[in-house]
Each structure stands twice: as C-alpha cells, then as structure tokens.
Design a protein around this motif. Structure first.
Motif: not given
Length: 416
Positions: A172-173, A182-183, A191-193, A230-232
């Motif tokens: 998604i990111v 994107v939906d 993402m929880g974001h 949100l941390v990636v």
C-alpha cells in the motif's frame, strides 16, 4: 506389607489410563468447563471454545494412550487440534502466556482429577501414591514437551501474520508513493493510518546499528502532533514515518530534539511539510527525502531535526550540484572559498541580509560586536568584487546555499 518396586506405579498407571480412556468425552467436557471458568479469553468465542475442547480431547487421549501402552513421553507430538488452537490464539492477538495458561491449567486439572479419584481405582495407599506420582510426573513431562511445541507453532503463526501484514502494508505504501489509485478505506485499514487530514512525512536515519529507530520515529510523530505514527523500515539504518494531523504543526523543530529520549544524539531527522490527503502522503515524503539529501550533502556532523521548509531553496538550487557550484562562484567570486576568514565574512553578510540590513540585529544573532560585523561585510564585498546591494536576491540565495552545503559547493575544498 511387601515393599513395592518402582515399576508397580507404571503398571497400575496403565490400568488407570485405560479406565480414564473409557470416559474420554466426559473427561474432555469436564476439562473444558474447568478451563472456561479460569480463562476469560475463551469468553463467547465459539470457534476458540470448540478448538479448546478438541485440544483437551486430543491431548488427553494422546497422553493416556501413551501411558496405557508404555510409550516414552519423548515420543509425544502435538495433536493437530492443539496446533490449530495455538494458531487461533495468535490470530486473535492473545499473548503466548495466555495460550500456555491453557496447558498449565490443564495439567492442574489432570493432577486434581488423579488426586481425587486415585483411591477409587487402587485400594492399597502405597500403590496409590506410587501410581499418582508416576502419572503426575508423566503428565508434567508431557505438558512440558507439548507446550514447547505449541508455543513454537504460536510464534511461527504470529511471524507469518506479521510478515503478511508488513507485506500488505509495504504494498500500500509503495502504491501511494508511486501515485497510484488506492482504495482509501482498505489502505487506512491495512496501514493503521488515516489518509484524511494533513499528512507529514519524515525520515530518521543513523550511520551505525544499535539504535531503536522505530521508537525514536514514534516519538518524532508524537511531537509533530500525531496521535499515531506509521513507521516503515528502509533498510537497517533508516525508517520512514508519517503522521496525520488535525491541529497546528509545531513551529520549533529545534526544540523537539531536546524532548526526544533514547540515542537521539546519533539520529538525523528530516521532516516534510504538511499536505492534504493521499497525495499529501506522497508529497511530504518526497520532501523529507529531499531534505535528507541536502543534509547528507552538507556533511553535517551533529544530527538535528531539519524541516524541508528551511532548506527548500537550497534543495531547488542544488538539484544540479555542478550548476549550484557555478551559481555560487558567479555570485560570490573569491568569497566562495573554503577558508575560515571567507566563512566568517559570508556568515556576517548573510546575517545582515537576513536582518534586512540591520547590523545591530545581525551582531546580536552572531554574538559579536556591530563593528566586527561591519568590517566583515566590507571585506566580503571586496572579495566578491561588487557591493552587497548588487543582485541582492541572488547573493542571498548563494550565501544560503554555502551556509547549508558548505564544502560541497565551495572552491578550494578537499571534501568536494
């Protein structure tokens, strides 16, 4: 009374196991009731309740059958229903300790059952004691082995789910950063974001391992005004972060550094500007990456928190670094040299331009006397070969580029 050999406990234990196996459905139901009363997590979850009953039944049948046939406990394998129960616990987010509590309480139930009923099966107290001891120890060793196996399955299932969640989130990111459609509802769920409101992207990085970058990134997100970050991960030495904000952005990023805890003295942070919606998610992130590029070009030794808004002009000018060097050289002449005097003269001239011509304000900002500022400005004009009033906009930009990028754009620098 004859002295009994240790084997007598095992022989009598087989008879007890055979008796218990004859009432397996009732025994499993009774164990389930025992567990439900003590483990609230089962609650109204019918599927988990069914798996718990299946695990009780299969484990009881397995351990009693092994006792009945004299099979060594080291041959025990976790029943299929027990492994599925572990996977279900992981999928529902229950801790491994809660999952293992089923086995600790199951052993407790088995021990109580034996202690209350052993006399019904064996009249001789000595034989009864030996039989109880044998069965209780066998049950303990069985539970010890099986609980290790189901715990390993629990961890494996948790890893599978976390890896799947990370992969979905990364996808998604990637789509958002690529500008793909994107939906939004699905993206926010994965993402929880939140993608509504203004988005701020930021990057945290270090040059050596051993720093809790994710923890620091979450602190940064909170200080920027986000309730959740949100941390990636971007490799082992960097993370990307985002927060969605509804209020005002903190005005002083420099002050944030003092509020961070942990190994912040070794962490660089680059922060994009706030932009709305899914498009803002991408735009702010790109600004953070561009800010990081400028920081790395500057070879800044001391880590700090830098906002894109503070280096946007330098970023634009330095996109083509060779062109930026030519621009600086054309505007500053001999003032664009990498020596201490030229640096001090550039700093004085920049401070005066920032203060809109006020030598007093510039002196206060630099912490030196007004006359010293005046002298350095005059020498800077001499090096430049023309007065500071000539092409003020270009001069100010060139000085700012030198101030931020330093040796990367100066002549006579061995760092270039």
């Amino acid at each position: 009374m004859d002295v009994l050999e240790p084997a007598d406990g095992a022989v009598a234990g087989r008879a007890v196991a055979t008796s218990l196996l004859a009432n397996m459905p009732g025994l499993a139901d009774d164990m389930l009731r025992y567990l439900v009363e003590r483990i609230p997590e089962i609650g109204a979850d019918e599927e988990l309740r069914g798996l718990t009953l299946g695990s009780c039944s299969s484990n009881l049948e397995a351990v009693l059958s092994m006792v009945r046939h004299g099979i060594d406990v080291t041959a025990a394998e976790a029943p299929v229903t027990a492994l599925e129960h572990a996977r279900a616990m992981a999928s529902r987010g229950h801790s491994v300790d809660v999952m293992l509590r089923f086995y600790r309480l199951g052993h407790e139930y088995f021990t109580e059952k034996l202690s209350h009923s052993i006399a019904d099966w064996i009249e001789d107290p000595a034989v009864a004691l030996r039989t109880f001891t044998y069965l209780e120890r066998y049950g303990f060793r069985y539970i010890d082995r099986i609980s290790s196996l189901v715990a390993a399955e629990y961890v494996a299932e948790l890893d599978r789910r976390q890896n799947q969640a990370r992969a979905e989130r990364a996808d998604i990111v990637r789509a958002l950063l690529a500008g793909e459609r994107v939906d939004t509802a699905r993206a926010e769920r994965v993402m929880g974001h939140r993608l509504t409101g203004r988005q701020i992207g930021f990057v945290c990085w270090v040059h050596e391992r051993g720093v809790d970058l994710e923890g620091i990134a979450r602190q940064v997100g909170g200080l920027l005004g986000g309730s959740h970050s949100l941390v990636v991960a971007d490799g082992p030495l960097a993370v990307w972060g985002w927060v969605a904000i509804t209020g005002e952005v903190r005005s002083s990023l420099a002050g944030m550094a003092r509020e961070l805890s942990g190994d912040v003295e070794s962490v660089h942070v680059a922060v994009g500007s706030p932009h709305p919606g899914a498009a803002g998610f991408r735009t702010s992130h790109l600004e953070a990456l561009r800010t990081r590029r400028v920081i790395e070009l500057s070879r800044r030794a001391a880590p700090s928190i830098t906002a894109f808004a503070d280096i946007a002009l330098v970023d634009a000018i330095s996109r083509d670094l060779d062109a930026a060097r030519s621009f600086v050289a054309a505007q500053l002449g001999d003032l664009a040299r990498a020596d201490t005097k030229a640096r001090d003269e550039r700093a004085a001239l920049l401070a005066v331009l920032d203060a809109q011509g006020s030598f007093v304000t510039a002196a206060r900002a630099l912490g030196i006397h007004r006359n010293t500022v005046l002298q350095r400005v005059r020498r800077a004009e001499e090096r430049r070969g023309r007065p500071a009033t000539n092409n003020i906009g270009e001069l100010h930009a060139a000085l700012l580029v030198c101030h931020v990028l330093g040796a990367s754009v100066l002549r006579g620098s061995s760092s270039r």
